[in-house]
Design an enzyme around this catalytic site. Structure first.
Site, mmCIF file in Angstrom:
data_model
loop_
_atom_site.group_PDB
_atom_site.id
_atom_site.type_symbol
_atom_site.label_atom_id
_atom_site.label_comp_id
_atom_site.label_asym_id
_atom_site.label_seq_id
_atom_site.Cartn_x
_atom_site.Cartn_y
_atom_site.Cartn_z
ATOM 1 N N GLU A 33 0.972 -1.110 0.043
ATOM 2 C CA GLU A 33 -0.064 0.104 -0.053
ATOM 3 C C GLU A 33 0.718 1.149 0.024
ATOM 4 O OE1 GLU A 33 -3.496 2.390 0.165
ATOM 5 O OE2 GLU A 33 -2.890 0.326 -0.865
ATOM 6 N N TYR A 34 2.057 1.165 0.850
ATOM 7 C CA TYR A 34 2.868 2.371 0.963
ATOM 8 C C TYR A 34 3.448 2.744 -0.709
ATOM 9 C CZ TYR A 34 6.819 5.161 2.226
ATOM 10 O OH TYR A 34 7.630 6.479 2.306
ATOM 11 N N ASP A 35 3.934 1.602 -1.252
ATOM 12 C CA ASP A 35 4.478 1.658 -2.447
ATOM 13 C C ASP A 35 3.480 2.260 -3.502
ATOM 14 O OD1 ASP A 35 6.857 0.819 -1.569
ATOM 15 O OD2 ASP A 35 6.518 -1.378 -2.036
ATOM 16 N N GLU A 109 21.645 8.769 29.880
ATOM 17 C CA GLU A 109 21.396 8.513 28.490
ATOM 18 C C GLU A 109 22.377 7.307 27.808
ATOM 19 O OE1 GLU A 109 20.990 12.139 26.347
ATOM 20 O OE2 GLU A 109 19.843 12.892 27.906
ATOM 21 N N LYS A 111 25.426 6.505 25.142
ATOM 22 C CA LYS A 111 26.057 7.261 24.161
ATOM 23 C C LYS A 111 26.215 6.466 23.135
ATOM 24 C CE LYS A 111 30.246 9.956 23.843
ATOM 25 N NZ LYS A 111 30.508 9.687 22.511
ATOM 26 N N ARG A 132 28.909 17.784 12.932
ATOM 27 C CA ARG A 132 29.523 18.529 14.015
ATOM 28 C C ARG A 132 30.912 19.288 13.664
ATOM 29 N NH1 ARG A 132 33.575 17.948 17.746
ATOM 30 N NH2 ARG A 132 33.168 19.200 19.604
ATOM 31 N N LYS A 282 23.981 14.099 32.445
ATOM 32 C CA LYS A 282 23.582 15.405 32.064
ATOM 33 C C LYS A 282 22.792 16.054 33.248
ATOM 34 C CE LYS A 282 23.197 14.781 27.022
ATOM 35 N NZ LYS A 282 22.423 14.934 26.081
ATOM 36 N N CYS A 400 50.582 -22.795 -1.448
ATOM 37 C CA CYS A 400 49.053 -22.077 -1.303
ATOM 38 C C CYS A 400 48.425 -23.325 -0.725
ATOM 39 C CB CYS A 400 48.698 -21.435 -2.533
ATOM 40 S SG CYS A 400 46.963 -21.135 -2.582
#
Length: 657
Positions: A33-35, A109, A111, A132, A282, A400
């Protein structure tokens, strides 16, 4: 409903579906349906482009590639945090902070280990996103950020300006899929999800970023015009209400509570779908943050606790040697299954013989193992107290394990390499080089066709190319017989190539195009070159001791001799068609610089070499002449400084006349 309204309605429906799928992890719309709705929106936008939004869901697959990223100055600096590595250091941080804020409450939280970015919205529309960088100046990566489905493009009831900060990451599941696909194609692997995310976000082509399925977690409100908050927790709840995917947080009234949460995150960190490398503590109250301020490097109101990598003991049961596409032998440790960084580990990298010898790793040893970058298992060392008396030092095989050809150590590195030109492990790479434009130049033998021919058993050596039949090829293309005949013609024509191309195509280590031309001119035939010893080879200009040794060893190999025999039987030319009658530039070295208008660089190089000279890419005291075209730069300057004669293009042509 008119087209404009339908476009707006479809945009809203698809954005809501995106939010539920990528942010809430609670899809309500079937993929089909989304497509279907997305395709309808694409049709309407193509028909009525004046109503299409630049932030439409149809634009989230990547737009036009950029030539470079523009610099972006952050209005609110994106500060980094001070790292702490022990619970004692967390307590010290708390003691310092409580001298100013006695009733401190912390937000703890996870990281996320990714790439920090800032997202900017004006009147609810996403307008810009930047990395950043150094905290003050980043790079504008807006087009790539648009491809991240968990970033909302439109916000309802938003302030005039809003800036948020988040961490772009790649989930472990996506990372494993990406590396598996790259390994299948013979491409280098990403070391960990963070590197993969950073590399993806900095792709100049947004379609590549879109394919990498990046994600983001928002962890800070940088700016919200006209809206005020008292605590950090309030800002995260506000952003969550505005459909951002927000980092989970826990409020703690004491440092002991904060440490308990840090421990809990650490114990469960491998249960997260993404990598984390620590926990952030924090201060929750925003006005107290303002009072505390920042040092020259970090804010005084936060710290980042870093978890040490998990290390466990296990038993090294065996060492298995794998041969890569370039012929390098890579030892892999087979260990007793151990749970490490959230997954069961049974193998670990051993890099090379030097690594094994340095750490004295032996089969049967108890070893300490960890995941480098939390992804690739590696052995840190041996528990010598648990070593068996029967354990013997380990050495990589001298032949080898795939084809039995001799193994040779790189002169300029630690790699051990199979010398077999017909080794199955490196066959596709050897053939790709053999047929390349500067080698035998067989157009039509691309990687996909070569892989099919190998899998069907039609070729097991570059020489087998010359024994392909029409029936071997005509089923490989849709237009079958026509394409097959065209390829067979290209193969037949390549038999007439000059000897220098064949020498280069053989793939002898240290022998590039220039050396191949020198050898072809000097010896005239491949048979004469095959009879040359190292001493006579080193007497030739541009052929050093290492190259000479490599040439002799290559022709001494049984696989090489077999391939040469097959090429001879197929009628491939073994003689040089270039006659060296003009030696006017013998012993001279030319450097070409600037924009040449009378000939290309390759054409000028061919003329120099045809007259016995040498073309170099850099100016030195040994340079005889510099040929300067328009806009010649540093090479011309250096030539003048060294007093080396400079020729115009016409001067050069006069020398050739």
């Amino acid at each position: 409903m008119n087209p404009k309204q339908e476009i707006q309605q479809l945009t809203k429906l698809l954005e809501d579906a995106n939010h539920k799928y990528y942010v809430l992890d609670a899809p309500t719309m079937a993929d089909f349906e989304y497509d279907r709705l997305l395709r309808r929106l694409e049709e309407l936008e193509a028909q009525y482009p004046q109503y299409a939004s630049p932030l439409s869901p149809t634009k989230r697959v990547g737009g036009e590639a950029l030539s470079r990223f523009e610099k972006y100055a952050h209005e609110v600096p994106l500060e980094s945090l001070q790292d702490v590595f022990s619970e004692d250091e967390v307590r010290e941080f708390d003691e310092r902070l409580r001298q100013s804020v006695s009733d401190a409450v912390y937000s703890v939280e996870p990281k996320i280990d990714g790439l920090s970015v800032a997202l900017e919205y004006i009147d609810g529309e996403f307008v810009r996103g930047a990395t950043r960088g150094d905290g003050l100046i980043g790079e504008d990566v807006t087009e790539n950020l648009k491809t991240i489905r968990s970033i909302p493009m439109h916000l309802e009831n938003a302030p005039h300006r809003l800036i948020v900060r988040g961490e772009v990451f790649m989930s472990r599941a996506v990372f494993e899929q990406l590396n598996a696909a790259r390994e299948e194609k013979g491409q280098s692997l990403f070391a960990n999800p963070r590197n993969a995310a950073a590399g993806s976000l900095r792709q100049l082509d947004p379609t590549i970023a879109a394919e990498r399925k990046l994600d983001i977690l928002i962890f800070n409100l940088q700016l919200a015009e006209g809206v005020s908050f008292q605590t950090h927790g309030e800002t995260l709840d506000y952003l969550k209400e505005h459909k951002f995917k927000v980092v989970p947080y826990t409020l703690c009234k004491t440092v002991s509570e904060a440490i308990d949460v840090i421990r809990s995150i650490g114990e469960n960190r491998y249960e997260f779908p993404y990598d984390i490398d620590g926990a952030v503590v924090k201060l929750n109250n925003l006005s107290d943050r303002t009072v505390l301020g920042s040092t020259a490097k970090f804010p005084r109101w936060a710290c980042a606790f870093k978890y040490p990598p998990e290390v466990k003991e296990t038993v090294l049961q065996d060492i298995v040697v794998q041969v890569g596409r370039t012929g390098v032998l890579t030892p892999k440790a087979v260990v007793s299954a151990v749970r490490l960084a959230g997954t069961t580990v049974t193998n670990a990298t051993l890099h090379n013989q030097d690594f094994i010898s340095e750490k004295d790793i032996r089969i049967g040893d108890t070893v300490k193992i960890r995941k480098a970058g939390e992804i690739i298992p590696e052995i840190l060392g041996v528990v010598l107290s648990k070593r068996s008396q029967n354990a013997v030092p380990y050495h990589l095989p001298l032949t080898c394990p795939v084809c039995g050809a001799p193994v040779q150590r790189d002169e300029d590195g630690a790699a051990m390499r199979c010398t077999g030109v017909e080794c199955p492990a490196q066959l596709s790479r050897n053939i790709a080089h053999f047929v390349s434009r500067n080698a035998m130049d067989i157009e039509g033998l691309g990687d996909a066709i070569v892989e099919q021919l190998i899998s069907l058993g039609h070729i097991s050596s570059p020489a087998d190319i010359y024994y392909l039949q029409l029936d071997d090829l005509k089923t490989l293309w849709k237009n079958g017989e026509k394409a097959a005949k065209k390829l067979l013609d290209a193969i037949e024509n390549s038999k007439k190539n000059d000897l220098s191309r064949l020498i280069y195509a053989l793939g002898i280590r240290q022998v590039g195009e220039k050396a191949a031309k020198v050898l072809a001119k000097k010896f005239g035939t491949l048979d004469a070159l095959m009879q040359a010893d190292a001493q006579s080879l080193t007497q030739i200009r541009d052929i050093g001791a290492i190259t000479a040794k490599s040439i002799v060893a290559w022709f001494a190999s049984a696989q090489s001799q077999h391939m040469i025999s097959r090429l001879r039987e197929a009628g491939v030319n073994f003689e040089s068609t270039i006659t060296q009658e003009d030696n006017r530039f013998e012993g001279m070295t030319f450097v070409l610089t600037g924009a040449l208008s009378l000939f290309t660089r390759d054409e000028a190089t061919e003329k120099i070499e045809a007259c016995g000279g040498k073309a170099s890419g850099s100016v030195s005291k040994k340079t005889t002449y510099v040929v300067a075209g328009e806009n010649a730069g540093s090479k011309l300057k250096k030539a003048n400084e060294l007093g080396i004669p400079v020729l115009s293009e016409q001067d050069f042509l006069n020398m050739l006349a």
